[in-house]
Design a protein around this motif. Structure first.
Motif, PDB file in Angstrom:
ATOM      1  N   ALA A 149      -0.191  -1.423  -1.780  1.00 28.56           N
ATOM      2  CA  ALA A 149      -0.327  -2.033  -0.457  1.00 28.56           C
ATOM      3  C   ALA A 149      -0.928  -3.426  -0.555  1.00 28.56           C
ATOM      4  N   TYR A 178       5.950  -0.550  -1.448  1.00 25.08           N
ATOM      5  CA  TYR A 178       5.504  -1.346  -0.309  1.00 25.08           C
ATOM      6  C   TYR A 178       6.300  -2.643  -0.315  1.00 25.08           C
ATOM      7  N   THR A 200       3.609  -6.528   5.772  1.00 28.52           N
ATOM      8  CA  THR A 200       3.721  -5.430   4.809  1.00 28.52           C
ATOM      9  C   THR A 200       4.269  -4.206   5.528  1.00 28.52           C
ATOM     10  N   GLY A 202       5.241  -0.128   4.627  1.00 25.28           N
ATOM     11  CA  GLY A 202       5.196   0.897   3.595  1.00 25.28           C
ATOM     12  C   GLY A 202       4.180   1.976   3.932  1.00 25.28           C
TER      13      GLY A 202
END
Length: 242
Positions: A149, A178, A200, A202
């Motif tokens: 992440a 991610y 981001t 994920g």
């Protein structure tokens, strides 16, 4: 508790060169270290220790590009007592050793990663989607599939694309990833400053040849996000700011 987390982030950014511990950070906001660990991770997505590491390595990137200091001197300046430990951590999270990072231009960094990353073992899949923005004029965006992440290390697959616009990440190994996207706004007649936009999504599961479509909206980098470390994504290290 957002105030406590923000104070902790400010302290990390101001005193990253010191041997800060979780106990030190918790005392500064007068809460237990266990409570700080919980709320800090909830707000920023990472532990205080990982945030501190990212800030230290971001400053190391800046010093490597803007000064003639030795790697050992930089290591000490950003809070590492061992040059070897610093070099290992930098290489793991940036994707290049400190010496390689200093020597290679940004375009060479990308070529180096493209040439030296081993071809993924079958099977692989595709990730496709659309980047959205708030209408600000952007430079080209970089999109990559990472195993964390945090935007660190070398992506399994990455590409440059227009933002807003569609993107494709080919040959992503099957598994959980991610998807990170980064871009700068373009300078305008009113301001030469370029804002950093990030996003981001994920975890994203990639399985089989069927593309996994995503919608990703870029937004300005804010104080809750740890610094970007991956050299592959083509983002110049930014000055530390509270």
């Amino acid at each position: 508790m957002e105030h406590a987390v923000r104070h902790t982030v400010t302290l990390i950014r101001e005193r990253y060169g010191e041997p800060l511990t979780l106990d030190d950070l918790a005392r500064s906001v007068m809460v237990s270290k266990y409570h700080l660990l919980r709320v800090f991770t909830r707000v920023t997505g990472v532990t205080p220790g990982r945030f501190l590491t990212a800030v230290r390595l971001q400053e190391a990137q800046r010093l490597l590009l803007s000064t003639a200091l030795t790697v050992a001197d930089i290591s000490a300046r950003v809070g590492y007592s061992s040059t070897g430990s610093f070099t290992r951590r930098f290489t793991e999270l940036v994707g290049l050793s400190p010496t390689q990072y200093r020597r290679l231009s940004l375009s060479s960094v990308r070529a180096d990663h493209r040439a030296t990353r081993p071809a993924p073992a079958a099977p692989t899949g595709w990730v496709t989607g659309t980047l959205h923005t708030d209408g600000a004029p952007l430079t080209s965006a970089s999109v990559g599939a990472f195993d964390s992440a945090l935007l660190q290390g070398v992506p399994a697959s990455w590409s440059n694309t227009a933002a807003p616009g569609r993107f494709t990440l080919p040959r992503v190994p099957e598994g959980t990833w991610y998807i990170h996207a980064v871009a700068h706004t373009r300078p305008t007649p009113a301001s030469a400053d370029r804002a950093l936009l990030v996003a981001t999504v994920g975890p994203v599961k990639v399985a089989g040849p069927t593309p996994r479509p995503l919608d990703i909206t870029l937004s300005p980098m804010d104080w809750t996000r740890p610094p970007i470390l991956s050299a592959s994504m083509g983002i110049d290290p930014q000055p530390l700011a509270a």
